[in-house]
Design a protein around this motif. Structure first.
Motif, PDB file in Angstrom:
ATOM      1  N   THR A 145      54.371 -57.039 -39.662  1.00 36.39           N
ATOM      2  CA  THR A 145      55.511 -57.817 -39.286  1.00 36.39           C
ATOM      3  C   THR A 145      56.358 -57.551 -37.997  1.00 36.39           C
ATOM      4  O   THR A 145      56.576 -58.086 -37.139  1.00 36.39           O
ATOM      5  CB  THR A 145      56.367 -58.287 -40.423  1.00 36.39           C
ATOM      6  N   ALA A 146      56.599 -56.219 -38.145  1.00 29.75           N
ATOM      7  CA  ALA A 146      57.196 -55.585 -37.037  1.00 29.75           C
ATOM      8  C   ALA A 146      56.601 -55.633 -35.613  1.00 29.75           C
ATOM      9  O   ALA A 146      57.227 -55.959 -34.662  1.00 29.75           O
ATOM     10  CB  ALA A 146      57.684 -53.952 -37.525  1.00 29.75           C
ATOM     11  N   GLN A 147      55.425 -55.456 -35.867  1.00 28.28           N
ATOM     12  CA  GLN A 147      54.610 -55.656 -34.480  1.00 28.28           C
ATOM     13  C   GLN A 147      54.605 -56.976 -34.110  1.00 28.28           C
ATOM     14  O   GLN A 147      54.605 -57.274 -32.809  1.00 28.28           O
ATOM     15  CB  GLN A 147      53.093 -55.056 -34.860  1.00 28.28           C
ATOM     16  N   VAL A 148      54.285 -58.038 -35.059  1.00 25.44           N
ATOM     17  CA  VAL A 148      54.272 -59.359 -34.403  1.00 25.44           C
ATOM     18  C   VAL A 148      55.629 -59.761 -33.970  1.00 25.44           C
ATOM     19  O   VAL A 148      55.734 -60.441 -32.949  1.00 25.44           O
ATOM     20  CB  VAL A 148      53.883 -60.269 -35.690  1.00 25.44           C
ATOM     21  N   ASP A 149      56.893 -59.350 -34.389  1.00 25.58           N
ATOM     22  CA  ASP A 149      58.057 -59.555 -33.844  1.00 25.58           C
ATOM     23  C   ASP A 149      57.842 -59.062 -32.548  1.00 25.58           C
ATOM     24  O   ASP A 149      58.663 -59.853 -31.578  1.00 25.58           O
ATOM     25  CB  ASP A 149      59.112 -59.145 -34.767  1.00 25.58           C
ATOM     26  N   ALA A 150      57.790 -57.671 -32.345  1.00 28.93           N
ATOM     27  CA  ALA A 150      57.660 -57.410 -31.022  1.00 28.93           C
ATOM     28  C   ALA A 150      56.870 -58.044 -29.955  1.00 28.93           C
ATOM     29  O   ALA A 150      57.301 -58.260 -28.725  1.00 28.93           O
ATOM     30  CB  ALA A 150      57.339 -55.882 -31.175  1.00 28.93           C
ATOM     31  N   PHE A 151      55.639 -58.632 -30.486  1.00 28.61           N
ATOM     32  CA  PHE A 151      54.673 -59.420 -29.381  1.00 28.61           C
ATOM     33  C   PHE A 151      55.364 -60.613 -29.220  1.00 28.61           C
ATOM     34  O   PHE A 151      55.284 -61.106 -28.161  1.00 28.61           O
ATOM     35  CB  PHE A 151      53.379 -59.469 -30.192  1.00 28.61           C
ATOM     36  N   ALA A 152      56.085 -61.430 -30.238  1.00 28.05           N
ATOM     37  CA  ALA A 152      56.857 -62.663 -30.106  1.00 28.05           C
ATOM     38  C   ALA A 152      57.643 -62.197 -28.906  1.00 28.05           C
ATOM     39  O   ALA A 152      57.941 -63.204 -28.079  1.00 28.05           O
ATOM     40  CB  ALA A 152      57.225 -63.221 -31.353  1.00 28.05           C
ATOM     41  N   ALA A 153      58.601 -61.309 -29.104  1.00 31.38           N
ATOM     42  CA  ALA A 153      59.781 -61.009 -28.157  1.00 31.38           C
ATOM     43  C   ALA A 153      59.157 -60.857 -26.741  1.00 31.38           C
ATOM     44  O   ALA A 153      59.588 -61.071 -25.670  1.00 31.38           O
ATOM     45  CB  ALA A 153      60.392 -59.819 -28.396  1.00 31.38           C
ATOM     46  N   ALA A 154      57.908 -60.189 -26.584  1.00 30.98           N
ATOM     47  CA  ALA A 154      57.338 -60.030 -25.238  1.00 30.98           C
ATOM     48  C   ALA A 154      56.791 -61.146 -24.869  1.00 30.98           C
ATOM     49  O   ALA A 154      56.828 -61.486 -23.627  1.00 30.98           O
ATOM     50  CB  ALA A 154      56.134 -59.009 -25.324  1.00 30.98           C
ATOM     51  N   ILE A 155      56.152 -61.763 -25.590  1.00 32.26           N
ATOM     52  CA  ILE A 155      55.743 -63.328 -24.946  1.00 32.26           C
ATOM     53  C   ILE A 155      56.777 -64.233 -24.662  1.00 32.26           C
ATOM     54  O   ILE A 155      56.777 -64.791 -23.467  1.00 32.26           O
ATOM     55  CB  ILE A 155      54.862 -64.075 -26.120  1.00 32.26           C
ATOM     56  N   ASN A 156      57.976 -64.374 -25.429  1.00 29.65           N
ATOM     57  CA  ASN A 156      59.144 -64.986 -24.995  1.00 29.65           C
ATOM     58  C   ASN A 156      59.747 -64.743 -23.647  1.00 29.65           C
ATOM     59  O   ASN A 156      59.997 -65.493 -22.882  1.00 29.65           O
ATOM     60  CB  ASN A 156      60.151 -65.133 -26.252  1.00 29.65           C
ATOM     61  N   SER A 157      59.779 -63.326 -23.595  1.00 34.32           N
ATOM     62  CA  SER A 157      60.264 -62.859 -21.991  1.00 34.32           C
ATOM     63  C   SER A 157      59.391 -63.177 -21.107  1.00 34.32           C
ATOM     64  O   SER A 157      59.624 -63.231 -20.018  1.00 34.32           O
ATOM     65  CB  SER A 157      60.844 -61.236 -22.351  1.00 34.32           C
ATOM     66  N   ALA A 158      58.177 -63.304 -21.363  1.00 33.10           N
ATOM     67  CA  ALA A 158      57.245 -63.470 -20.243  1.00 33.10           C
ATOM     68  C   ALA A 158      57.341 -65.075 -19.827  1.00 33.10           C
ATOM     69  O   ALA A 158      56.890 -65.223 -18.681  1.00 33.10           O
ATOM     70  CB  ALA A 158      55.874 -63.030 -20.580  1.00 33.10           C
ATOM     71  N   ILE A 159      57.352 -65.697 -20.915  1.00 38.07           N
ATOM     72  CA  ILE A 159      57.480 -67.221 -20.720  1.00 38.07           C
ATOM     73  C   ILE A 159      58.613 -67.620 -20.126  1.00 38.07           C
ATOM     74  O   ILE A 159      58.906 -68.435 -19.049  1.00 38.07           O
ATOM     75  CB  ILE A 159      57.306 -67.950 -21.782  1.00 38.07           C
ATOM     76  N   ALA A 160      59.932 -67.147 -20.520  1.00 43.10           N
ATOM     77  CA  ALA A 160      61.126 -67.680 -19.812  1.00 43.10           C
ATOM     78  C   ALA A 160      61.977 -66.265 -19.730  1.00 43.10           C
ATOM     79  O   ALA A 160      62.613 -65.936 -20.401  1.00 43.10           O
ATOM     80  CB  ALA A 160      61.892 -68.455 -21.210  1.00 43.10           C
TER      81      ALA A 160
END
Length: 173
Positions: A145-160
């Protein structure tokens, strides 16, 4: 009467006596099996309340022949068999190549009677192993879950990406 015909007659009488006892033996065996099935049904109902969903197996019989490279085991477990979670039994067998093994799995009450009888002794060990697997799985899920949260944050920062602040223009004065 010859010895052969007397012997045949005795064997026929023994067969007839045995067959006459089948209805009583069958009724007793089926009643005992039904009672065991009901008891396992209670254990299944209790486990279903907790929705653990973690397959767990405990061996109750093993045969290994190292010279012939042969392995056979019988296990009781908690698993999803045929789309349904429950107490289950499986057999695993391989010869020479562990990758070429034969596995048969049944929900407990669908397995052969002999396997059910052998497996009952391991129910306490199965429940303890199930708790241990649930704890292990909980820890793994937390880490993932911690890994997926980090992935989601990385995706968000790449998109916006955060807007870059433009330096203020010097005012003329």
């Amino acid at each position: 009467m010859t010895s052969d015909s007397k012997d045949l007659s005795q064997r026929i009488e023994r067969i007839q006596n045995a067959v006459r006892q089948f209805p009583t033996a069958s009724a007793s065996l089926n009643t005992a099996t039904d009672q065991l099935s009901q008891s396992i049904g209670q254990v299944d109902a209790i486990l279903k309340k907790f929705s653990l969903g973690v397959p767990t197996w405990v061996s109750f019989y093993e045969a290994v022949n190292h010279e012939a490279e042969y392995f056979y085991s019988e296990d009781i477990g908690y698993a999803k068999i045929g789309g349904k979670w429950g107490v289950a039994i499986r057999t695993t067998e391989w010869e020479r190549d562990p990758g070429d093994k034969t596995v048969e799995e049944w929900l407990f009450n669908d397995s052969p009677r002999l396997l059910r009888v052998r497996a009952v002794e391991k129910i306490p060990e199965l429940l303890e192993a199930l708790l241990e697997r649930a704890d292990e799985m909980t820890e793994k899920i937390k880490k993932k879950t911690a890994q997926v949260d980090a992935f989601a944050a990385a995706i968000n920062s790449a998109i916006a990406p955060e807007p870059k602040v433009k330096p203020a223009k010097a005012q003329k004065g």
